[in-house]
Motif scaffolding. Structure first.
Motif, PDB file in Angstrom:
ATOM      1  N   TYR A  21       5.142  36.792 -50.988  1.00 29.15           N
ATOM      2  CA  TYR A  21       4.157  37.051 -52.044  1.00 29.15           C
ATOM      3  C   TYR A  21       2.783  37.312 -51.436  1.00 29.15           C
ATOM      4  O   TYR A  21       2.089  38.268 -51.809  1.00 29.15           O
ATOM      5  N   ILE A  22       2.367  36.461 -50.498  1.00 30.67           N
ATOM      6  CA  ILE A  22       1.034  36.587 -49.909  1.00 30.67           C
ATOM      7  C   ILE A  22       0.854  37.959 -49.265  1.00 30.67           C
ATOM      8  O   ILE A  22      -0.180  38.615 -49.454  1.00 30.67           O
ATOM      9  N   GLU A  23       1.864  38.418 -48.531  1.00 27.92           N
ATOM     10  CA  GLU A  23       1.720  39.660 -47.776  1.00 27.92           C
ATOM     11  C   GLU A  23       2.049  40.901 -48.596  1.00 27.92           C
ATOM     12  O   GLU A  23       1.357  41.908 -48.496  1.00 27.92           O
ATOM     13  N   GLN A  24       3.092  40.847 -49.400  1.00 25.01           N
ATOM     14  CA  GLN A  24       3.552  42.055 -50.072  1.00 25.01           C
ATOM     15  C   GLN A  24       2.946  42.233 -51.464  1.00 25.01           C
ATOM     16  O   GLN A  24       2.666  43.356 -51.873  1.00 25.01           O
ATOM     17  N   GLN A  25       2.753  41.149 -52.201  1.00 25.59           N
ATOM     18  CA  GLN A  25       2.215  41.282 -53.548  1.00 25.59           C
ATOM     19  C   GLN A  25       0.708  41.068 -53.604  1.00 25.59           C
ATOM     20  O   GLN A  25       0.002  41.801 -54.280  1.00 25.59           O
ATOM     21  N   ALA A  26       0.232  40.051 -52.873  1.00 24.54           N
ATOM     22  CA  ALA A  26      -1.212  39.816 -52.859  1.00 24.54           C
ATOM     23  C   ALA A  26      -1.925  40.731 -51.876  1.00 24.54           C
ATOM     24  O   ALA A  26      -3.145  40.902 -51.946  1.00 24.54           O
ATOM     25  N   GLY A  27      -1.168  41.324 -50.936  1.00 24.22           N
ATOM     26  CA  GLY A  27      -1.741  42.319 -50.036  1.00 24.22           C
ATOM     27  C   GLY A  27      -2.561  41.770 -48.893  1.00 24.22           C
ATOM     28  O   GLY A  27      -3.424  42.471 -48.349  1.00 24.22           O
ATOM     29  N   HIS A  28      -2.316  40.527 -48.485  1.00 28.81           N
ATOM     30  CA  HIS A  28      -3.040  39.940 -47.361  1.00 28.81           C
ATOM     31  C   HIS A  28      -2.188  40.002 -46.089  1.00 28.81           C
ATOM     32  O   HIS A  28      -0.958  40.017 -46.159  1.00 28.81           O
ATOM     33  N   ASN A  29      -2.837  40.000 -44.943  1.00 29.00           N
ATOM     34  CA  ASN A  29      -2.141  39.939 -43.654  1.00 29.00           C
ATOM     35  C   ASN A  29      -2.241  38.531 -43.092  1.00 29.00           C
ATOM     36  O   ASN A  29      -3.339  38.013 -42.866  1.00 29.00           O
ATOM     37  N   ILE A  30      -1.094  37.893 -42.873  1.00 30.71           N
ATOM     38  CA  ILE A  30      -1.077  36.554 -42.298  1.00 30.71           C
ATOM     39  C   ILE A  30      -1.290  36.659 -40.791  1.00 30.71           C
ATOM     40  O   ILE A  30      -0.659  37.455 -40.119  1.00 30.71           O
ATOM     41  N   SER A  31      -2.177  35.822 -40.282  1.00 29.81           N
ATOM     42  CA  SER A  31      -2.486  35.820 -38.858  1.00 29.81           C
ATOM     43  C   SER A  31      -1.623  34.811 -38.104  1.00 29.81           C
ATOM     44  O   SER A  31      -0.941  35.158 -37.139  1.00 29.81           O
ATOM     45  N   HIS A  32      -1.633  33.534 -38.544  1.00 32.21           N
ATOM     46  CA  HIS A  32      -0.870  32.522 -37.821  1.00 32.21           C
ATOM     47  C   HIS A  32      -0.672  31.283 -38.691  1.00 32.21           C
ATOM     48  O   HIS A  32      -1.290  31.134 -39.744  1.00 32.21           O
ATOM     49  N   ASP A  33       0.216  30.421 -38.225  1.00 28.90           N
ATOM     50  CA  ASP A  33       0.527  29.162 -38.893  1.00 28.90           C
ATOM     51  C   ASP A  33       0.315  28.045 -37.883  1.00 28.90           C
ATOM     52  O   ASP A  33       1.050  27.934 -36.901  1.00 28.90           O
ATOM     53  N   ALA A  34      -0.696  27.220 -38.100  1.00 31.48           N
ATOM     54  CA  ALA A  34      -0.952  26.076 -37.228  1.00 31.48           C
ATOM     55  C   ALA A  34      -0.193  24.878 -37.794  1.00 31.48           C
ATOM     56  O   ALA A  34      -0.417  24.472 -38.933  1.00 31.48           O
ATOM     57  N   LYS A  35       0.721  24.315 -36.977  1.00 31.84           N
ATOM     58  CA  LYS A  35       1.609  23.270 -37.469  1.00 31.84           C
ATOM     59  C   LYS A  35       1.332  21.935 -36.775  1.00 31.84           C
ATOM     60  O   LYS A  35       1.024  21.895 -35.590  1.00 31.84           O
ATOM     61  N   THR A  36       1.477  20.873 -37.550  1.00 35.29           N
ATOM     62  CA  THR A  36       1.460  19.520 -37.018  1.00 35.29           C
ATOM     63  C   THR A  36       2.774  18.868 -37.411  1.00 35.29           C
ATOM     64  O   THR A  36       3.106  18.786 -38.596  1.00 35.29           O
ATOM     65  N   ILE A  37       3.543  18.414 -36.408  1.00 37.81           N
ATOM     66  CA  ILE A  37       4.875  17.869 -36.654  1.00 37.81           C
ATOM     67  C   ILE A  37       4.871  16.375 -36.343  1.00 37.81           C
ATOM     68  O   ILE A  37       4.365  15.945 -35.306  1.00 37.81           O
ATOM     69  N   SER A  38       5.436  15.588 -37.266  1.00 36.05           N
ATOM     70  CA  SER A  38       5.495  14.144 -37.064  1.00 36.05           C
ATOM     71  C   SER A  38       6.741  13.578 -37.723  1.00 36.05           C
ATOM     72  O   SER A  38       7.434  14.266 -38.486  1.00 36.05           O
ATOM     73  N   GLY A  39       7.046  12.321 -37.438  1.00 38.55           N
ATOM     74  CA  GLY A  39       8.136  11.634 -38.109  1.00 38.55           C
ATOM     75  C   GLY A  39       7.655  11.024 -39.414  1.00 38.55           C
ATOM     76  O   GLY A  39       6.458  10.738 -39.591  1.00 38.55           O
ATOM     77  N   LYS A  40       8.585  10.831 -40.343  1.00 33.77           N
ATOM     78  CA  LYS A  40       8.219  10.266 -41.636  1.00 33.77           C
ATOM     79  C   LYS A  40       9.378   9.454 -42.199  1.00 33.77           C
ATOM     80  O   LYS A  40      10.538   9.856 -42.086  1.00 33.77           O
ATOM     81  N   ILE A  41       9.068   8.318 -42.807  1.00 32.61           N
ATOM     82  CA  ILE A  41      10.060   7.507 -43.510  1.00 32.61           C
ATOM     83  C   ILE A  41      10.010   7.880 -44.988  1.00 32.61           C
ATOM     84  O   ILE A  41       8.952   7.812 -45.620  1.00 32.61           O
ATOM     85  N   LEU A  42      11.142   8.310 -45.537  1.00 32.44           N
ATOM     86  CA  LEU A  42      11.180   8.741 -46.934  1.00 32.44           C
ATOM     87  C   LEU A  42      11.006   7.553 -47.879  1.00 32.44           C
ATOM     88  O   LEU A  42      11.570   6.480 -47.667  1.00 32.44           O
ATOM     89  N   ASN A  43      10.235   7.788 -48.970  1.00 34.92           N
ATOM     90  CA  ASN A  43      10.174   6.780 -50.021  1.00 34.92           C
ATOM     91  C   ASN A  43      11.379   6.944 -50.954  1.00 34.92           C
ATOM     92  O   ASN A  43      12.199   7.852 -50.766  1.00 34.92           O
ATOM     93  N   GLU A  44      11.491   6.118 -51.960  1.00 34.66           N
ATOM     94  CA  GLU A  44      12.677   6.131 -52.819  1.00 34.66           C
ATOM     95  C   GLU A  44      12.824   7.456 -53.572  1.00 34.66           C
ATOM     96  O   GLU A  44      13.930   7.990 -53.691  1.00 34.66           O
ATOM     97  N   GLN A  45      11.713   7.988 -54.097  1.00 35.27           N
ATOM     98  CA  GLN A  45      11.800   9.242 -54.855  1.00 35.27           C
ATOM     99  C   GLN A  45      12.214  10.395 -53.950  1.00 35.27           C
ATOM    100  O   GLN A  45      13.074  11.207 -54.307  1.00 35.27           O
ATOM    101  N   GLU A  46      11.615  10.484 -52.756  1.00 34.73           N
ATOM    102  CA  GLU A  46      11.967  11.545 -51.812  1.00 34.73           C
ATOM    103  C   GLU A  46      13.425  11.425 -51.381  1.00 34.73           C
ATOM    104  O   GLU A  46      14.140  12.426 -51.296  1.00 34.73           O
ATOM    105  N   ALA A  47      13.857  10.218 -51.106  1.00 34.24           N
ATOM    106  CA  ALA A  47      15.241  10.001 -50.686  1.00 34.24           C
ATOM    107  C   ALA A  47      16.209  10.387 -51.799  1.00 34.24           C
ATOM    108  O   ALA A  47      17.268  10.981 -51.540  1.00 34.24           O
ATOM    109  N   PHE A  48      15.853  10.075 -53.043  1.00 32.61           N
ATOM    110  CA  PHE A  48      16.706  10.434 -54.181  1.00 32.61           C
ATOM    111  C   PHE A  48      16.840  11.952 -54.287  1.00 32.61           C
ATOM    112  O   PHE A  48      17.944  12.479 -54.470  1.00 32.61           O
TER     113      PHE A  48
END
Length: 228
Positions: free
Chosen positions: A158-185
């Motif tokens: 959508y961002i590139e083809q419909q909104a007409g923007h050019n994406i440059s990059h994606d800066a990511k931060t990766i970590s571990g996480k313990i799921l809560n009850e709603q997420e686990a469900f």
């Protein structure tokens, strides 16, 4: 920019499998003619593909496509881009709203406190199995026509083809996480399951932040590749 369009087109062909892993790209002359660009413009596109680990060069032989593990976890490819045509991907929108930026979001997007943001949560189901929970914020000023229906498809498309923007990059931060009850469900696992959490900062050209997403994966596997 023309070289960005060429880069995006070749990247799409690589991710979709049109250029299989270890296959050779067409030569400079053929690619320049195909895209109607000069060789310097083509080389800028190829250089960007090299920087993002999609291709590598062999002296005297040409440009070759890297296997997916070289770029999947390190570059801007959506889930829908990474899966093959036989994979069933569905997006279920859990929440969609317009919110006002608090101080933290205003600082992140470099906007005024109180400026409007699209805020949505969705679950991504692959081959019938819940795989990912996403929570995303996007500035309404950049995407005034963005709607809940767009959340059911690839937002990056959508961002590139419909909104007409050019994406440059994606800066990511990766970590571990313990799921809560709603997420686990929602992800059909036991509470306190250890998973991966990836924070994506998706930028347009000129370092404009277009999307901030917190991605929670049921998987806790991580693959990294070092290239020399």
């Amino acid at each position: 920019m023309k070289y960005v369009e060429v880069y995006q087109a070749i990247k799409t062909d690589i991710v979709s499998g049109l250029y299989p892993a270890w296959s050779q790209l067409d030569g400079e002359h053929a690619l320049s003619s195909q895209f109607g660009v000069s060789r310097p413009t083509l080389r800028k596109a190829i250089d960007k593909l090299k920087q993002e680990s999609f291709v590598h060069s062999r002296q005297g032989s040409g440009i070759f496509v890297n296997p997916p593990e070289f770029y999947q976890d390190n570059n801007l490819t959506s889930i829908s881009e990474r899966i093959n045509k036989d994979t069933d991907l569905k997006n279920i929108v859990l929440q969609f709203a317009s919110v006002k930026a608090d101080q933290a979001l205003a600082d992140k997007f470099r906007i005024e406190v109180g400026a409007k943001l699209h805020h949505f949560k969705r679950m991504r189901i692959i081959n019938g199995e819940p795989a990912i929970l996403e929570e995303t914020w996007m500035p309404k000023s950049l995407f005034p026509d963005f709607s809940e229906n767009h959340c059911e498809q690839s937002v990056l498309t959508y961002i590139e083809q419909q909104a007409g923007h050019n994406i440059s990059h994606d800066a990511k931060t990766i970590s571990g996480k313990i799921l809560n009850e709603q997420e686990a469900f929602l992800l059909r696992v036991e509470p306190n399951h250890l998973c991966l959490s990836i924070k994506h900062n998706v930028y347009l050209l000129h370092s404009v932040l277009a999307q901030y997403t917190i991605e929670t994966l049921v998987s806790n596997d991580l693959t990294t590749v070092s290239i020399r």
